[in-house]
Structure formats: C-alpha cells, structure tokens
Design an enzyme around this catalytic site. Structure first.
Site, short mmCIF file in Angstrom:
data_model
loop_
_atom_site.label_atom_id
_atom_site.label_comp_id
_atom_site.label_asym_id
_atom_site.label_seq_id
_atom_site.Cartn_x
_atom_site.Cartn_y
_atom_site.Cartn_z
N ARG A 1 0.83 -1.23 0.00
CA ARG A 1 0.00 0.00 0.00
C ARG A 1 0.85 1.27 0.00
O ARG A 1 0.48 2.28 0.61
CB ARG A 1 -0.95 0.03 1.20
N GLU B 1 -5.29 4.28 5.37
CA GLU B 1 -5.02 3.97 3.95
C GLU B 1 -5.65 5.04 3.05
O GLU B 1 -5.06 5.47 2.05
CB GLU B 1 -5.58 2.58 3.59
N SER C 1 -11.00 -0.44 2.53
CA SER C 1 -10.34 -0.45 3.86
C SER C 1 -9.95 0.97 4.23
O SER C 1 -9.26 1.65 3.46
CB SER C 1 -9.06 -1.29 3.81
P1 FAD Z 1 -8.80 8.47 -6.18
O1 FAD Z 1 -9.53 8.08 -4.95
O2 FAD Z 1 -9.43 9.42 -7.11
O3 FAD Z 1 -7.37 9.04 -5.73
C1 FAD Z 1 -6.60 8.38 -4.74
C2 FAD Z 1 -5.27 9.13 -4.57
O4 FAD Z 1 -4.48 8.99 -5.76
C3 FAD Z 1 -5.43 10.63 -4.38
O5 FAD Z 1 -4.38 11.09 -3.52
C4 FAD Z 1 -5.26 11.21 -5.78
O6 FAD Z 1 -4.80 12.54 -5.79
C5 FAD Z 1 -4.22 10.27 -6.34
N1 FAD Z 1 -4.35 10.10 -7.80
C6 FAD Z 1 -5.37 9.51 -8.48
N2 FAD Z 1 -5.09 9.46 -9.79
C7 FAD Z 1 -3.88 10.02 -9.95
C8 FAD Z 1 -3.04 10.26 -11.08
N3 FAD Z 1 -3.39 9.91 -12.31
N4 FAD Z 1 -1.85 10.88 -10.87
C9 FAD Z 1 -1.46 11.26 -9.63
N5 FAD Z 1 -2.21 11.04 -8.52
C10 FAD Z 1 -3.40 10.44 -8.68
N6 FAD Z 1 -7.69 -0.83 -2.85
C11 FAD Z 1 -6.86 -1.91 -2.86
O7 FAD Z 1 -5.64 -1.76 -2.95
N7 FAD Z 1 -7.36 -3.18 -2.78
C12 FAD Z 1 -8.67 -3.43 -2.68
O8 FAD Z 1 -9.08 -4.58 -2.61
C13 FAD Z 1 -9.56 -2.32 -2.65
N8 FAD Z 1 -10.91 -2.52 -2.53
C14 FAD Z 1 -11.74 -1.45 -2.51
C15 FAD Z 1 -13.12 -1.69 -2.39
C16 FAD Z 1 -14.02 -0.63 -2.37
C17 FAD Z 1 -15.49 -0.92 -2.26
C18 FAD Z 1 -13.53 0.70 -2.49
C19 FAD Z 1 -14.50 1.84 -2.52
C20 FAD Z 1 -12.16 0.95 -2.59
C21 FAD Z 1 -11.26 -0.12 -2.59
N9 FAD Z 1 -9.87 0.07 -2.69
C22 FAD Z 1 -9.02 -1.01 -2.74
C23 FAD Z 1 -9.31 1.44 -2.77
C24 FAD Z 1 -9.35 2.03 -4.22
O9 FAD Z 1 -10.11 1.24 -5.06
C25 FAD Z 1 -7.93 2.18 -4.79
O10 FAD Z 1 -7.10 2.91 -3.95
C26 FAD Z 1 -7.95 2.84 -6.17
O11 FAD Z 1 -6.69 2.70 -6.77
C27 FAD Z 1 -8.31 4.34 -6.13
O12 FAD Z 1 -8.51 4.78 -7.46
P2 FAD Z 1 -9.23 6.15 -7.77
O13 FAD Z 1 -9.08 6.40 -9.23
O14 FAD Z 1 -10.61 6.14 -7.25
O15 FAD Z 1 -8.32 7.17 -6.96
N1 EPU Z 2 -11.66 -10.37 9.69
C1 EPU Z 2 -12.17 -10.17 10.94
N2 EPU Z 2 -13.20 -9.27 11.09
C2 EPU Z 2 -13.72 -8.59 10.03
C3 EPU Z 2 -13.17 -8.80 8.74
C4 EPU Z 2 -12.13 -9.70 8.60
O1 EPU Z 2 -11.74 -10.77 11.93
O2 EPU Z 2 -14.63 -7.79 10.24
C5 EPU Z 2 -10.57 -11.35 9.52
C6 EPU Z 2 -10.90 -12.38 8.44
O3 EPU Z 2 -11.60 -13.47 8.99
C7 EPU Z 2 -9.54 -12.77 7.90
C8 EPU Z 2 -8.70 -11.50 8.12
O4 EPU Z 2 -9.41 -10.67 9.04
O5 EPU Z 2 -9.00 -13.81 8.65
C9 EPU Z 2 -8.42 -10.75 6.82
O6 EPU Z 2 -9.67 -10.38 6.23
P1 EPU Z 2 -9.85 -10.17 4.63
O7 EPU Z 2 -9.38 -11.38 3.92
O8 EPU Z 2 -11.24 -9.70 4.41
O9 EPU Z 2 -8.81 -9.05 4.27
P2 EPU Z 2 -8.36 -7.69 4.96
O10 EPU Z 2 -6.98 -7.87 5.50
O11 EPU Z 2 -9.37 -7.19 5.92
C10 EPU Z 2 -7.21 -6.84 2.80
C11 EPU Z 2 -7.11 -5.56 2.03
C12 EPU Z 2 -8.32 -5.42 1.11
C13 EPU Z 2 -8.34 -6.60 0.15
C14 EPU Z 2 -8.45 -7.88 0.97
C15 EPU Z 2 -8.40 -9.11 0.11
C16 EPU Z 2 -5.84 -4.00 3.34
C17 EPU Z 2 -5.85 -2.78 4.20
N3 EPU Z 2 -7.03 -4.43 2.93
O12 EPU Z 2 -8.31 -6.73 3.69
O13 EPU Z 2 -8.15 -4.22 0.35
O14 EPU Z 2 -9.44 -6.50 -0.73
O15 EPU Z 2 -7.33 -7.94 1.89
O16 EPU Z 2 -7.11 -9.35 -0.32
O17 EPU Z 2 -4.77 -4.54 3.06
C18 EPU Z 2 -8.58 -1.88 0.37
O18 EPU Z 2 -7.34 -1.73 0.40
O19 EPU Z 2 -9.37 -0.91 0.29
C19 EPU Z 2 -9.12 -3.23 0.42
C20 EPU Z 2 -10.42 -3.49 0.45
#
Ligand code: FAD
Ligand code: EPU
Length: 356
Positions: A181, A351, A255
């Site tokens: 991250r 994050e 997250s």
């Molecule tokens: P924005 O939110 O618009 O911007 C994020 C940051 O990046 C800001 O600081 C912005 O200024 C900068 N930025 C954006 N585009 C550019 C550019 N072209 N040049 C320079 N700076 C830029 N993230 C994960 O890693 N794993 C996950 O599993 C995950 N699951 C998600 C689930 C949900 C439901 C949601 C809502 C979010 C999740 N995220 C996850 C977070 C998010 O999807 C990522 O961080 C994504 O890359 C953000 O993209 P965005 O275009 O919306 O960025």
């Molecule tokens: N868990 C709990 N309580 C909860 C949720 C999860 O105890 O409410 C436990 C689960 O049982 C599991 C562990 O926590 O054993 C990890 O949970 P999960 O697999 O859902 O993943 P996470 O660590 O909570 C991370 C990323 C997610 C990504 C998932 C899947 C970060 C900060 N988050 O979540 O990314 O989708 O793994 O790989 O690393 C994001 O960055 O926005 C994001 C959604």
C-alpha cells in the site's frame, strides 16, 4: 483546445464516500496535450499581497489534486485549489510474444474494465485484482492489492508529468519503490507528479494464484479443480460482493486503515496476550496483523455513530449511511484508532487519502 475551468464544483458524486465537498476550481483533461495546457492556465497563480497591496508579478501557486474515481479519498473540507479530473483513455499493445503481452494503458481508464478486457483476452496477471474500484492511473499510487496479488507484480513502468520540470518522465518499476500500500507517488510525487499512463506486462501462459484462503474454498465449493483466469476473476468478484459494500448503495472507500506490519518480537507478545489474533508472516520476517480483527475485538463491527459507521461484514470499512460529513467519518476513525491503540498498542495507519 477547449479546456473548461469550472468554479465551486460539488464533488459529492465524485467520491465513493459520497460526502459533500466543493472544489474551488475544477478542470477535466483527456490528453497529455491538455495536461500541458492545464498548467499554463493562470488559474493556478495567486497574486501575493503585502500590506494589503498586490505585489506586481509576484504570485504563489494554488495546490492541485488529481482526481481519479474518488474511491480512496475522504474530503474533510472544501478543496481551495484546482481539482484535475483525469480522463486520459486508451489501451495500446506495445509488444507481443508467444509468452507475454506488453500494454500501455491511459491513466483515466477504469481499472475493473481493464481487468475484464485482460481476462477476456486470456492475458493473465490481474484477474485477482478484479472489481477494485478506481482508475488505472491511481493503481500504482498505493500499489493496489487483493487476494495474494499486488499491481507491482505486473507493472513495467509508469509515465508521469512533473509539474516542476514541466516534463513527461518514465519511471521504471524499481524507481516506483513499491511496497505494501505504498510507493514513491505517495511521497516525492505528492502534489508534483501526475500519472498519465501505466505500462503492464501480462502473461499468455498465466500462473494462477489461488492460495489466498477464500479463493481455494470458493473454487472447491463450485467443484472447479482446473480453474481458468476467468474462473479466478469470477470467484474474486463473488467473494468481494459478499463482503464489501457497493459504494453505489453505501458510501465507503474500501479499507479505511492499512493492516499494520509489526516485528516478530512484538507479534509474539501480542499472540501471548491475544491468542486468537489473526496475522500473516511476511518475507521480511515481520508479521502483518489483520486490522479488521483488532477493530472487531474492540466492539466496532457494525457500530453506528450518527450517519456513519463500521460495516457489519468488514470492520476495516467505514461507511456513510447518507448524510455523514468527512469530519464525522474522520472523527469515527480517530475513535477507532484510539481504542485499538489502548487495546493492542498498535497505531493504525490510514489507507484512505484524507484531503484537508
Ligand atoms: P482516487 O480516490 O481518485 O485518488 C486516490 C489518490 O491517488 C489521491 O491522492 C489522488 O490525488 C491520487 N491520484 C489519483 N489518480 C492520480 C493520477 N493519475 N496521478 C497522480 N495522482 C493520482 N484498494 C486496494 O488496494 N485493494 C482493494 O481490494 C480495494 N478494494 C476497494 C473496495 C471498495 C469498495 C472501495 C470503494 C475501494 C477499494 N480500494 C481497494 C481502494 C481504491 O479502489 C484504490 O485505492 C484505487 O486505486 C483508487 O482509485 P481512484 O481512481 O478512485 O483514486
Ligand atoms: N476479519 C475479521 N473481522 C472482520 C473482517 C475480517 O476478523 O470484520 C478477519 C478475516 O476473517 C480474515 C482477516 O481478518 O482472517 C483478513 O480479512 P480479509 O481477507 O477480508 O482481508 P483484509 O486484511 O481485511 C485486505 C485488504 C483489502 C483486500 C483484501 C483481500 C488491506 C488494508 N485491505 O483486507 O483491500 O481486498 O485484503 O485481499 O490490506 C482496500 O485496500 O481498500 C481493500 C479493500
């Protein structure tokens, strides 16, 4: 060219938390040429006032915020600078062999659409990253990751525009300094670089990554013993839909905190005090703690405070039930951080990018 500068634009539909926020100035750009033009605009120049008099030819620059799809952002006050909405599109094949394909993808492309395109072509490498919201250009910023894969695994290079040198530059994967991250874009690049495109290398003979617990279980439940990359993508989508709230229905930014990484010694003392703690060993010898578990143990899972709260399926996800402000969500996050620190002596790191 026809760049439009809008003033006092409401950003509530441009951030997935759905919070109210205004941009003082707002400009959409959809090509590198338009981006150069953006920075020639006088909208950035603020005349310097001394003793209430404007000093001739002296100016400071307004800050800018490059916005993708707003899925990792929390606005806590109006943005007094210039919001630049990145809409650079396009996918170009740079090179193909029997083994792999190299692509250049516009930063404003939707990430999940790009993943679905790769899956359809049977180009492997991004299928575990299905359904992550946002743009291709934001993916390198926090090195998006899920289900055992990080985007750094498939990135070759990142093209940026450096507003100080007024030049486009290419950063190699090594120069991006990717880690969990994190990347150089969150540090040296903040407020200075705009990502315009990303180069990927994907495999035509994909190695499937099914080791992440939930994927193996789900494939087994479906009776799939020889999965294709489409099976992996479908499975990841299914798991994600069962756990994570859809921002169209419930405002959130995924997250809110990172999973903390701690030393082996500290982990061992945590394990003694909390035998059920969930953690994963890292290659470095450190341990990544499941922050969601810690937050849940503190009693916050499903907790609601006014119009915001903690998701009932995933304690790492803060949600907006409709009318929450950015400050209310931030206050809830502080409350969680304090309680987690009191209980586990772990300082949770945010994050989501808090824009203040
Ligand atoms: P924005 O939110 O618009 O911007 C994020 C940051 O990046 C800001 O600081 C912005 O200024 C900068 N930025 C954006 N585009 C550019 C550019 N072209 N040049 C320079 N700076 C830029 N993230 C994960 O890693 N794993 C996950 O599993 C995950 N699951 C998600 C689930 C949900 C439901 C949601 C809502 C979010 C999740 N995220 C996850 C977070 C998010 O999807 C990522 O961080 C994504 O890359 C953000 O993209 P965005 O275009 O919306 O960025
Ligand atoms: N868990 C709990 N309580 C909860 C949720 C999860 O105890 O409410 C436990 C689960 O049982 C599991 C562990 O926590 O054993 C990890 O949970 P999960 O697999 O859902 O993943 P996470 O660590 O909570 C991370 C990323 C997610 C990504 C998932 C899947 C970060 C900060 N988050 O979540 O990314 O989708 O793994 O790989 O690393 C994001 O960055 O926005 C994001 C959604």
């Amino acid at each position: 060219m026809s760049l439009v500068i809008q003033e006092n634009v409401n950003l509530s539909s441009m951030n997935t938390f759905g919070v109210e926020a205004q941009a003082r100035y707002f400009i959409r750009f959809s090509s590198k040429e338009e981006l150069i033009e953006v920075f020639q605009k006088s909208v950035f120049d603020v005349p310097v006032k001394k003793e209430n008099k404007v000093t001739r030819n002296a100016s400071t620059k307004l800050p800018f915020l490059c916005l993708g799809e707003g899925s990792n952002i929390l606005f806590v006050q109006p943005f007094s600078g210039v919001v630049l909405k990145n809409e650079i599109r396009g996918l170009e094949i740079l090179k193909q062999t029997a083994e792999s394909v190299s692509l250049k993808v516009g930063a404003g492309e939707n990430w999940h659409k790009f993943v679905l395109h790769c899956v359809q072509q049977n180009w492997g490498g991004v299928e575990n990253l299905s359904l992550i919201p946002g743009t291709v250009g934001a993916a390198p910023i926090q090195n998006i990751g899920a289900y055992g894969v990080e985007v750094q695994d498939v990135i070759e290079a990142v093209e940026i525009y450096d507003i100080e040198q007024k030049k486009f530059l290419i950063l190699s994967k090594e120069e991006c300094q990717f880690s969990y991250r994190d990347s150089i874009f969150k540090r040296e690049g903040r407020g200075r670089w705009i990502i315009t495109s990303v180069n990927f290398t994907l495999s035509k003979k994909p190695i499937l990554r099914t080791h992440y617990g939930a994927i193996e279980i789900e494939l087994k439940n479906q009776g799939i013993s020889h999965p294709t990359i489409k099976d992996i993508s479908d499975t990841v989508i299914k798991i994600r839909r069962s756990k994570l709230p859809d921002p169209k229905e419930l405002g959130n930014a995924g997250s809110f905190f990172k999973n903390p990484v701690v030393t082996a010694d500290f982990y061992s003392s945590l394990k003694q005090a909390h035998p059920q703690i969930i953690a994963y060993p890292e290659a470095s010898g450190q341990y990544k703690i499941a922050a969601a578990w810690c937050i849940e143990q503190c009693g916050f899972k499903g907790w609601r405070q006014g119009a915001c709260g903690v998701h009932s399926q995933q304690a790492l996800v803060l949600v907006n039930y409709g009318t929450a402000t950015g400050n209310e969500i931030l206050a809830l996050s502080e409350r969680i951080r304090t309680k987690v620190f009191e209980t586990f002596q772990i300082q949770l790191e945010t994050e989501v990018q808090v824009i203040s």
